[in-house]
Design a protein around this motif. Structure first.
Motif, PDB file in Angstrom:
ATOM      1  N   VAL A  55      49.299  -6.400   6.654  1.00  0.00           N
ATOM      2  CA  VAL A  55      48.511  -5.607   5.722  1.00  0.00           C
ATOM      3  C   VAL A  55      47.035  -5.634   6.134  1.00  0.00           C
ATOM      4  CG1 VAL A  55      47.681  -5.491   3.330  1.00  0.00           C
ATOM      5  CG2 VAL A  55      50.116  -5.833   3.795  1.00  0.00           C
ATOM      6  N   LYS A  56      46.539  -6.796   6.537  1.00  0.00           N
ATOM      7  CA  LYS A  56      45.145  -6.911   6.982  1.00  0.00           C
ATOM      8  C   LYS A  56      44.917  -6.055   8.223  1.00  0.00           C
ATOM      9  CE  LYS A  56      41.701 -10.157   8.596  1.00  0.00           C
ATOM     10  NZ  LYS A  56      41.598 -11.097   9.647  1.00  0.00           N
ATOM     11  N   GLU A  57      45.836  -6.109   9.166  1.00  0.00           N
ATOM     12  CA  GLU A  57      45.725  -5.297  10.382  1.00  0.00           C
ATOM     13  C   GLU A  57      45.710  -3.813  10.022  1.00  0.00           C
ATOM     14  OE1 GLU A  57      45.464  -5.973  13.824  1.00  0.00           O
ATOM     15  OE2 GLU A  57      44.844  -7.899  12.993  1.00  0.00           O
ATOM     16  N   ARG A  58      46.541  -3.428   9.087  1.00  0.00           N
ATOM     17  CA  ARG A  58      46.594  -2.035   8.646  1.00  0.00           C
ATOM     18  C   ARG A  58      45.255  -1.615   8.075  1.00  0.00           C
ATOM     19  NH1 ARG A  58      47.211  -0.915   3.535  1.00  0.00           N
ATOM     20  NH2 ARG A  58      47.290   1.253   2.969  1.00  0.00           N
ATOM     21  N   LEU A  62      42.753   1.267   9.502  1.00  0.00           N
ATOM     22  CA  LEU A  62      42.265   2.361   8.669  1.00  0.00           C
ATOM     23  C   LEU A  62      40.737   2.428   8.694  1.00  0.00           C
ATOM     24  CD1 LEU A  62      44.636   2.084   5.573  1.00  0.00           C
ATOM     25  CD2 LEU A  62      44.676   3.826   7.360  1.00  0.00           C
ATOM     26  N   ALA A  63      40.088   1.274   8.617  1.00  0.00           N
ATOM     27  CA  ALA A  63      38.627   1.244   8.654  1.00  0.00           C
ATOM     28  C   ALA A  63      38.118   1.755  10.000  1.00  0.00           C
ATOM     29  CB  ALA A  63      38.121  -0.175   8.382  1.00  0.00           C
ATOM     30  N   GLU A  64      38.759   1.356  11.073  1.00  0.00           N
ATOM     31  CA  GLU A  64      38.363   1.821  12.407  1.00  0.00           C
ATOM     32  C   GLU A  64      38.568   3.327  12.527  1.00  0.00           C
ATOM     33  OE1 GLU A  64      36.917   2.146  16.140  1.00  0.00           O
ATOM     34  OE2 GLU A  64      36.787   0.382  14.850  1.00  0.00           O
ATOM     35  N   ALA A  65      39.669   3.836  12.026  1.00  0.00           N
ATOM     36  CA  ALA A  65      39.920   5.277  12.071  1.00  0.00           C
ATOM     37  C   ALA A  65      38.861   6.023  11.255  1.00  0.00           C
ATOM     38  CB  ALA A  65      41.320   5.591  11.545  1.00  0.00           C
ATOM     39  N   LYS A  66      38.467   5.472  10.124  1.00  0.00           N
ATOM     40  CA  LYS A  66      37.446   6.111   9.296  1.00  0.00           C
ATOM     41  C   LYS A  66      36.096   6.109  10.022  1.00  0.00           C
ATOM     42  CE  LYS A  66      35.481   6.097   4.677  1.00  0.00           C
ATOM     43  NZ  LYS A  66      35.496   5.488   3.352  1.00  0.00           N
ATOM     44  N   ARG A 107      43.990  12.323  13.065  1.00  0.00           N
ATOM     45  CA  ARG A 107      44.154  11.017  13.715  1.00  0.00           C
ATOM     46  C   ARG A 107      44.110   9.895  12.684  1.00  0.00           C
ATOM     47  NH1 ARG A 107      40.250   8.472  18.377  1.00  0.00           N
ATOM     48  NH2 ARG A 107      41.359   6.518  18.574  1.00  0.00           N
ATOM     49  N   GLU A 108      43.171   9.986  11.751  1.00  0.00           N
ATOM     50  CA  GLU A 108      43.079   8.981  10.694  1.00  0.00           C
ATOM     51  C   GLU A 108      44.349   8.971   9.856  1.00  0.00           C
ATOM     52  OE1 GLU A 108      42.689   9.693   7.145  1.00  0.00           O
ATOM     53  OE2 GLU A 108      42.566   7.556   6.681  1.00  0.00           O
ATOM     54  N   ARG A 109      44.835  10.168   9.496  1.00  0.00           N
ATOM     55  CA  ARG A 109      46.052  10.292   8.689  1.00  0.00           C
ATOM     56  C   ARG A 109      47.255   9.714   9.446  1.00  0.00           C
ATOM     57  NH1 ARG A 109      45.107  15.044   6.898  1.00  0.00           N
ATOM     58  NH2 ARG A 109      45.762  16.122   8.769  1.00  0.00           N
TER      59      ARG A 109
END
Length: 161
Positions: A55-58, A62-66, A107-109
């Protein structure tokens, strides 16, 4: 050790237990059961820790994609502003900015959905393992209760918990 392996060991222990003569009950070494249960108690927190890590990796993905999406959007805006001096160039820049934004959002999605699917799969696996563990424990308790009802004794087991 994997919880499923421990559940199989517990199941084998009950299944291969020596029968009590003239009854449908079996004798099980409570020390072996306690040993397997202790191993399960040690294994389950590790699997929960792994699920939390996922979950932390996810969340980090997500933060990196944003951040990447914001960077791409910023680059697109900067490019559009630099080229604003000419009408045709402005239109081109706006189309490119829009395309970059859509690509970043896609890409984020995609990253978010992939991370969520992966985390869900791990949590689903953990849920299945816990269900099997609980089912095995319940079967063991039912067999012990059945044996105890037939003999009138507790065979050294404390049934208060």
């Amino acid at each position: 050790m994997d919880v499923l392996v421990l559940i199989d060991k517990l199941d084998d222990l009950v299944h291969n237990a020596k029968p009590v003569p003239l009854t449908d009950q079996v004798r099980v070494d409570k020390e072996e059961i306690y040993d397997i249960l202790d191993q399960m108690r040690a294994t389950i927190p590790e699997e929960i820790k792994q699920a939390r890590w996922i979950v932390k990796e996810r969340q980090e993905m997500l933060a990196e994609a944003k951040r990447e999406a914001e960077r791409l959007i910023g680059e697109a805006r900067d490019q559009a502003q630099r080229e604003a001096s000419q009408q045709e160039v402005v239109k081109l820049a706006e189309r490119q900015a829009h395309d970059l934004i859509e690509q970043a959002r896609a890409r984020e999605r995609e990253t978010r959905l992939g991370a969520e699917d992966y985390a869900d799969g791990i949590l689903e696996n953990l849920e299945v393992n816990l269900g099997k563990f609980l089912a095995a424990v319940q079967r063991g308790r039912e067999q012990l209760a059945t044996r105890d009802n037939g003999t009138g004794g507790t065979a050294g087991f404390d049934q208060t918990g």
